[in-house]
Design an enzyme around this catalytic site. Sequence first.
Site, PDB file in Angstrom:
ATOM      1  CG  HIS A 345      -2.072   0.936   1.089  1.00 63.52           C
ATOM      2  ND1 HIS A 345      -2.003   2.277   1.354  1.00 63.52           N
ATOM      3  CD2 HIS A 345      -3.316   0.699   0.639  1.00 63.52           C
ATOM      4  CE1 HIS A 345      -3.184   2.831   1.104  1.00 63.52           C
ATOM      5  NE2 HIS A 345      -3.989   1.903   0.663  1.00 63.52           N
ATOM      6  CG  ASP A 401      -8.408  -4.418  -3.201  1.00 58.58           C
ATOM      7  OD1 ASP A 401      -7.757  -3.366  -3.150  1.00 58.58           O
ATOM      8  OD2 ASP A 401      -9.593  -4.478  -3.562  1.00 58.58           O
TER       9      ASP A 401
HETATM   10  C1  SDX Z   1      -6.190   0.147  -3.021  1.00 58.29           C
HETATM   11  O1  SDX Z   1      -4.476   4.680  -2.013  1.00 58.29           O
HETATM   12  C2  SDX Z   1      -5.391   4.024  -1.438  1.00 58.29           C
HETATM   13  O2  SDX Z   1      -5.809   4.336  -0.339  1.00 58.29           O
HETATM   14  C3  SDX Z   1      -5.913   2.844  -2.222  1.00 58.29           C
HETATM   15  C4  SDX Z   1      -6.929   1.975  -1.503  1.00 58.29           C
HETATM   16  C5  SDX Z   1      -8.185   2.742  -1.241  1.00 58.29           C
HETATM   17  O3  SDX Z   1      -8.889   2.389  -0.286  1.00 58.29           O
HETATM   18  O4  SDX Z   1      -8.522   3.617  -2.056  1.00 58.29           O
HETATM   19  O5  SDX Z   1      -6.398   1.533  -0.274  1.00 58.29           O
HETATM   20  C6  SDX Z   1      -7.337   0.777  -2.346  1.00 58.29           C
HETATM   21  O6  SDX Z   1      -5.836   0.575  -4.077  1.00 58.29           O
HETATM   22  C7  SDX Z   1      -5.489  -0.991  -2.349  1.00 58.29           C
HETATM   23  C8  SDX Z   1      -4.284  -1.482  -3.186  1.00 58.29           C
HETATM   24  C9  SDX Z   1      -4.812  -2.545  -4.156  1.00 58.29           C
HETATM   25  N1  SDX Z   1      -3.734  -2.937  -5.123  1.00 58.29           N
HETATM   26  C10 SDX Z   1      -3.053  -4.075  -5.007  1.00 58.29           C
HETATM   27  O7  SDX Z   1      -3.209  -4.900  -4.107  1.00 58.29           O
HETATM   28  C11 SDX Z   1      -2.044  -4.301  -6.129  1.00 58.29           C
HETATM   29  C12 SDX Z   1      -0.720  -4.818  -5.538  1.00 58.29           C
HETATM   30  N2  SDX Z   1      -0.110  -3.724  -4.759  1.00 58.29           N
HETATM   31  C13 SDX Z   1       0.944  -2.974  -5.429  1.00 58.29           C
HETATM   32  O8  SDX Z   1       0.681  -2.727  -6.778  1.00 58.29           O
HETATM   33  C14 SDX Z   1       1.388  -1.769  -4.604  1.00 58.29           C
HETATM   34  O9  SDX Z   1       1.555  -2.185  -3.315  1.00 58.29           O
HETATM   35  C15 SDX Z   1       0.550  -0.503  -4.605  1.00 58.29           C
HETATM   36  C16 SDX Z   1       0.302   0.001  -5.977  1.00 58.29           C
HETATM   37  C17 SDX Z   1      -0.728  -0.710  -3.912  1.00 58.29           C
HETATM   38  C18 SDX Z   1       1.359   0.556  -3.856  1.00 58.29           C
HETATM   39  O10 SDX Z   1       2.530   0.645  -4.502  1.00 58.29           O
HETATM   40  P1  SDX Z   1       3.614   1.768  -4.145  1.00 58.29           P
HETATM   41  O11 SDX Z   1       3.377   2.448  -2.874  1.00 58.29           O
HETATM   42  O12 SDX Z   1       3.792   2.606  -5.328  1.00 58.29           O
HETATM   43  O13 SDX Z   1       4.811   0.846  -3.843  1.00 58.29           O
HETATM   44  P2  SDX Z   1       5.964   0.631  -4.856  1.00 58.29           P
HETATM   45  O14 SDX Z   1       5.401   0.133  -6.155  1.00 58.29           O
HETATM   46  O15 SDX Z   1       6.797   1.864  -4.855  1.00 58.29           O
HETATM   47  O16 SDX Z   1       6.740  -0.571  -4.179  1.00 58.29           O
HETATM   48  C19 SDX Z   1       7.709  -0.332  -3.180  1.00 58.29           C
HETATM   49  C20 SDX Z   1       8.464  -1.647  -3.094  1.00 58.29           C
HETATM   50  C21 SDX Z   1       8.912  -2.149  -4.477  1.00 58.29           C
HETATM   51  O17 SDX Z   1      10.054  -2.960  -4.283  1.00 58.29           O
HETATM   52  P3  SDX Z   1      11.502  -2.320  -4.691  1.00 58.29           P
HETATM   53  O18 SDX Z   1      11.398  -1.913  -6.140  1.00 58.29           O
HETATM   54  O19 SDX Z   1      11.715  -1.149  -3.739  1.00 58.29           O
HETATM   55  O20 SDX Z   1      12.476  -3.453  -4.459  1.00 58.29           O
HETATM   56  O21 SDX Z   1       7.570  -2.649  -2.587  1.00 58.29           O
HETATM   57  C22 SDX Z   1       7.380  -3.647  -3.573  1.00 58.29           C
HETATM   58  C23 SDX Z   1       7.779  -3.042  -4.906  1.00 58.29           C
HETATM   59  O22 SDX Z   1       8.181  -4.055  -5.812  1.00 58.29           O
HETATM   60  N3  SDX Z   1       5.948  -3.978  -3.561  1.00 58.29           N
HETATM   61  C24 SDX Z   1       5.483  -5.204  -3.687  1.00 58.29           C
HETATM   62  C25 SDX Z   1       4.102  -5.089  -3.635  1.00 58.29           C
HETATM   63  N4  SDX Z   1       3.764  -3.807  -3.493  1.00 58.29           N
HETATM   64  C26 SDX Z   1       4.914  -3.114  -3.450  1.00 58.29           C
HETATM   65  N5  SDX Z   1       6.131  -6.388  -3.835  1.00 58.29           N
HETATM   66  C27 SDX Z   1       5.339  -7.491  -3.944  1.00 58.29           C
HETATM   67  N6  SDX Z   1       3.978  -7.435  -3.904  1.00 58.29           N
HETATM   68  C28 SDX Z   1       3.343  -6.278  -3.750  1.00 58.29           C
HETATM   69  N7  SDX Z   1       2.000  -6.251  -3.705  1.00 58.29           N
END
Ligand code: SDX
Length: 469
Positions: A345, A401
């Site tokens: 998140h 989710d």
């Molecule tokens: C919602 O904003 C809100 O409030 C949204 C929400 C709402 O109520 O409106 O809460 C609803 O959107 C929930 C999120 C639903 N989406 C998912 O579950 C999809 C999977 N999650 C990821 O896509 C991700 O966690 C996000 C998009 C939700 C957040 O991503 P960020 O903050 O941009 O994090 P990032 O992509 O910068 O990742 C930081 C690190 C990375 O690793 P490094 O490159 O630093 O090595 O964390 C890793 C990412 O690869 N990472 C994950 C991960 N999420 C982040 N690694 C594995 N699995 C994941 N799910």
Amino acid sequence: MNHNKTKKITDLVLKAGKTALAETNTKREPEPTKSINWPVDCVVGPGLEGAIACESKIGYVNGAKGWLLYGGYNIFDLCAYSSFEEVCYLLLYGKLPTTIQLALLKNKLIKYRNNHQTLRALMNFSVQEMNPMAALRLGTNLMRNTTTDVNLEGYVPENVEVISADEDSIPMETQPLGQEHAIYEFPGESDSKKVKGQVHPTTGIDCCLHLISGIAVLSAAILRLRNGYMPLEPDPELSHAANFIYMATGRRPSPEEERIMDITLILHADHGMNASTFAAMVVASTLSDMYYSVGSGIAALNGPLHGGANEQVLKMLKEIDSVENVKPWFAKARANKQKIMGFGHRVYKAYDPRARVLAPLAKYLSKGNRKKSSLFAVAQELESQVIATLGVEKRIFPNVDFYSGIVYSCLGIPPDMFTTLFAVSRVAGWTARIQEYLRNNRIFRPRARYIGPFDMHYVPIARRSAKKK
Ligand code: SDX
């Protein structure tokens, strides 16, 4: 609603709240903040991470502690004791309603369920072939056309929130002063600051309520049409949550199912400046109207990184299929640097409080159903493996989710409709935050830092070559 039948559900919620408190009480308490003296310094990352777009009293997310508050009330208390209708009032008015105010709001929501003209217009389209969120977005435009016959460029009388409507979707109420437009005011609302002058006729509170009610009716109708059935008439005797289940599935839910649906609606209602809320507010800040703004919120929510994740989670759990398969599946996903749907998140670097509530509800609903309980067991095993690795290394935890898909499918909602259900709830947060922002409106216009060249000379096309210089 028969509360002693649903007491066990309330206890599950309160237990989740106690666990959250115990696990995060070492984290620093947030300082109450006052109004912002603009301009304000903040460190901004890509995707406006960390940027302060506005101030708000509507909701608060504390990422470190895994806290979620609406109007200062913690989400566990609201899930345990409140209702979606009461939370809508809290988000829109900034306070919990009195008995009369809640009754008035419920009456309005029941009235606004009657969108016959909108549904008739929607059925002119091949909804069954459309992406459900595209159909929902189309539906909000149809609501706009069939709901306001006012000239949208028209002047709005000072100091009132006005909505004009035809008798089909919003029954006109004659006003004591006999104004041409219906002017709805809730008693005791005089203390709330009236929106002045130039507010568009389709952005008043009643417009918010029309959309909160209409989006639920539209989503249920789209589900029915996609399955080859005609939409059902709303049941005025049922609560918002129960009526949605009834209109979507054709059966009246049990008290437990109604309570759990009500809780999922409360959990998804607002979440700060998430992508879909921000999208809706950007459109509203141009003084476009609430229907267009909610339509853009729906478009943003459709993305799998935002609202579409719970459908992907269910696919992922079905693909893993058994607890024994979790370890090899997760090892492969990590090796491929795959983002695990339902985890991580932008704000929460702790367990998402909404997932804390949804997990026991998913377990409660899946009990006795072999397939669903096996999905839940796979989810729990995956959760423990992710938390033990990514949780430690990168503060990656389950988000809202991760368990919501199991809950929705136990309630009879098909996976391709999960994201519309997210919109059924989030429309409350979208409209409330739009209303709040419009009181001190300023069109959103961030910057892009230009990193391109300055000194390019124009070359006629005949003398240009495809070769890079
Ligand atoms: C919602 O904003 C809100 O409030 C949204 C929400 C709402 O109520 O409106 O809460 C609803 O959107 C929930 C999120 C639903 N989406 C998912 O579950 C999809 C999977 N999650 C990821 O896509 C991700 O966690 C996000 C998009 C939700 C957040 O991503 P960020 O903050 O941009 O994090 P990032 O992509 O910068 O990742 C930081 C690190 C990375 O690793 P490094 O490159 O630093 O090595 O964390 C890793 C990412 O690869 N990472 C994950 C991960 N999420 C982040 N690694 C594995 N699995 C994941 N799910």
